[in-house]
Design a protein around this motif. Structure first.
Motif, PDB file in Angstrom:
ATOM      1  N   SER A 126       0.776  -1.167   0.100  1.00 36.19           N
ATOM      2  CA  SER A 126       0.233   0.135   0.102  1.00 36.19           C
ATOM      3  C   SER A 126       0.936   1.196  -0.128  1.00 36.19           C
ATOM      4  O   SER A 126       1.716   1.429   0.827  1.00 36.19           O
ATOM      5  CB  SER A 126      -0.934  -0.040   1.326  1.00 36.19           C
ATOM      6  OG  SER A 126      -1.424   1.266   1.578  1.00 36.19           O
ATOM      7  N   ARG A 130      -1.299  -2.431 -10.247  1.00 36.01           N
ATOM      8  CA  ARG A 130      -2.222  -1.876  -9.473  1.00 36.01           C
ATOM      9  C   ARG A 130      -3.764  -2.343  -9.825  1.00 36.01           C
ATOM     10  O   ARG A 130      -3.744  -2.279 -11.079  1.00 36.01           O
ATOM     11  CB  ARG A 130      -1.892  -0.390  -9.748  1.00 36.01           C
ATOM     12  CG  ARG A 130      -0.505   0.052  -9.221  1.00 36.01           C
ATOM     13  CD  ARG A 130      -0.373   1.621  -9.798  1.00 36.01           C
ATOM     14  NE  ARG A 130       1.142   2.036  -9.189  1.00 36.01           N
ATOM     15  CZ  ARG A 130       2.158   1.808  -9.842  1.00 36.01           C
ATOM     16  NH1 ARG A 130       2.454   0.924 -10.911  1.00 36.01           N
ATOM     17  NH2 ARG A 130       3.164   2.327  -9.374  1.00 36.01           N
ATOM     18  N   SER A 131      -4.269  -2.462  -8.892  1.00 34.54           N
ATOM     19  CA  SER A 131      -5.821  -3.060  -9.090  1.00 34.54           C
ATOM     20  C   SER A 131      -6.550  -2.469  -7.736  1.00 34.54           C
ATOM     21  O   SER A 131      -5.836  -1.858  -7.143  1.00 34.54           O
ATOM     22  CB  SER A 131      -5.719  -4.478  -9.353  1.00 34.54           C
ATOM     23  OG  SER A 131      -5.597  -5.265  -8.077  1.00 34.54           O
ATOM     24  N   HIS A 132      -7.766  -2.676  -7.961  1.00 37.26           N
ATOM     25  CA  HIS A 132      -8.882  -2.188  -6.712  1.00 37.26           C
ATOM     26  C   HIS A 132      -8.490  -3.149  -5.462  1.00 37.26           C
ATOM     27  O   HIS A 132      -8.503  -2.760  -4.403  1.00 37.26           O
ATOM     28  CB  HIS A 132     -10.128  -2.349  -7.227  1.00 37.26           C
ATOM     29  CG  HIS A 132     -10.625  -1.532  -8.179  1.00 37.26           C
ATOM     30  ND1 HIS A 132     -10.662  -0.213  -7.977  1.00 37.26           N
ATOM     31  CD2 HIS A 132     -11.021  -1.706  -9.616  1.00 37.26           C
ATOM     32  CE1 HIS A 132     -11.035   0.506  -9.124  1.00 37.26           C
ATOM     33  NE2 HIS A 132     -11.320  -0.541 -10.245  1.00 37.26           N
ATOM     34  N   GLN A 133      -7.944  -4.289  -5.941  1.00 38.58           N
ATOM     35  CA  GLN A 133      -7.506  -5.011  -4.595  1.00 38.58           C
ATOM     36  C   GLN A 133      -6.235  -4.605  -3.961  1.00 38.58           C
ATOM     37  O   GLN A 133      -5.984  -5.243  -2.885  1.00 38.58           O
ATOM     38  CB  GLN A 133      -7.322  -6.578  -5.301  1.00 38.58           C
ATOM     39  CG  GLN A 133      -8.460  -7.223  -5.386  1.00 38.58           C
ATOM     40  CD  GLN A 133      -9.161  -6.740  -6.488  1.00 38.58           C
ATOM     41  OE1 GLN A 133      -8.691  -6.592  -7.680  1.00 38.58           O
ATOM     42  NE2 GLN A 133     -10.809  -6.682  -6.726  1.00 38.58           N
ATOM     43  N   GLY A 134      -5.437  -3.906  -4.473  1.00 42.30           N
ATOM     44  CA  GLY A 134      -4.168  -3.399  -4.034  1.00 42.30           C
ATOM     45  C   GLY A 134      -3.184  -3.534  -4.958  1.00 42.30           C
ATOM     46  O   GLY A 134      -3.290  -3.436  -6.074  1.00 42.30           O
TER      47      GLY A 134
END
Length: 298
Positions: free
Chosen positions: A17, A50-54
């Motif tokens: 993150s 990079r994605s919505h999951q992290g």
């Protein structure tokens, strides 16, 4: 490529993150993001997916992390050596969140001596309530609080620096005082004293045991009635069980908890988010290095 980019990269890779890495280094998310973008520009290839999951490492990112982690660790060691050789000692101000136990002055002096030796510091240690400690952090008159048990509050970071064993402090004339250990079941008939000031501040030892189903009755006596509860009514207190601290309260005895009920209690450093002093950063790196090099027990 520079050492800051490497340090930020290792933090992002380990934490998954940008925001977590930014909190670790006390900088903005935008600064970390720009640093990673500049680093990827140098490689001409993405280091992260990079994605919505992290965020996950690409194959190149994984290969780079192996070397970057070594460089980061070596540079941290060099920083500690440099800081320890500084002619002017740093000033480190610590605040122990705890009631004033019998030998607290000696304990605080020993704590200060440890950091003075390893950080070339001039360490000041005070003791008091958690709220007073947070006020000192906000006012800039303190570098870090030391709490027994974690603290989860907006605007503050909590760094676990180790664990301590819990024990039961009881009057020397308590019916259980001569036992080598005491179980929670044996404590059920006796009251447990809860501090209105300390046990409502953070996840204290008592809070942890209450969450696990402690069955003893809990009392929160006023200051004038606490001695009567402890010495006459045989109420007990949950405290850290560290033999060198000696007697915690006058005419008392610390009895270890039975193995089936024993807990390792986190000892934590509390700091303001985004406001970590150089003295505190040196202390945290020293503690991380000592944990890393401590031999494992099989």
């Amino acid at each position: 490529m520079n050492i800051k980019q490497i340090k930020y990269f290792v933090s992002v890779a380990n934490r998954g993150s940008l925001s977590s890495a930014a909190r670790e280094h006390g900088i903005s998310v935008q600064a970390v993001s720009k640093s990673m973008a500049d680093l990827e520009s140098e490689f001409g290839e993405n280091l992260f997916d990079r994605s919505h999951q992290g965020i996950e490492l690409t194959p190149l990112g994984k290969a780079f992390l192996e070397k970057a982690a070594e460089v980061d660790s070596s540079f941290r060691e060099l920083e500690l050596i440099s800081e320890s050789c500084d002619e002017k000692p740093v000033k480190l101000r610590l605040f122990l969140v705890a009631p004033a136990f019998c030998n607290n002055a000696k304990a605080r002096a020993n704590m200060a001596a440890f950091f003075d030796k390893h950080l070339n510091a001039r360490t000041e240690t005070s003791i008091g309530t958690g709220e007073a400690g947070l006020d000192a952090l906000r006012a800039g008159s303190c570098d870090a609080l030391i709490t027994i048990g974690p603290l989860d509050r907006p605007g503050f970071d909590c760094f676990p620096m180790g664990t301590v064993p819990a024990g039961i402090c009881m009057a020397a004339n308590h019916p259980l005082a001569r036992q080598n250990a005491v179980s929670l079941e044996q404590l059920e008939p006796y009251r447990v004293i809860s501090s209105r000031t300390f046990d409502h501040f953070n996840e204290s030892i008592l809070v942890m045991y209450r969450e696990d189903g402690l069955k003893s009755p809990i009392v929160e006596p006023l200051a004038f009635d606490a001695p009567r509860q402890f010495y006459v009514k045989h109420a007990v207190c949950f405290m850290v069980n560290i033999a060198p601290l000696g007697e915690m309260l006058p005419r008392s005895r610390m009895v270890p908890l039975a193995s089936e009920d024993a807990k390792a209690i986190p000892l934590c450093l509390i700091t303001l988010k985004g406001a970590k002093s150089p003295a505190y950063r040196s202390m945290e790196q020293l503690l991380k290095a000592r944990v890393k090099t401590r031999p494992s027990v099989s």
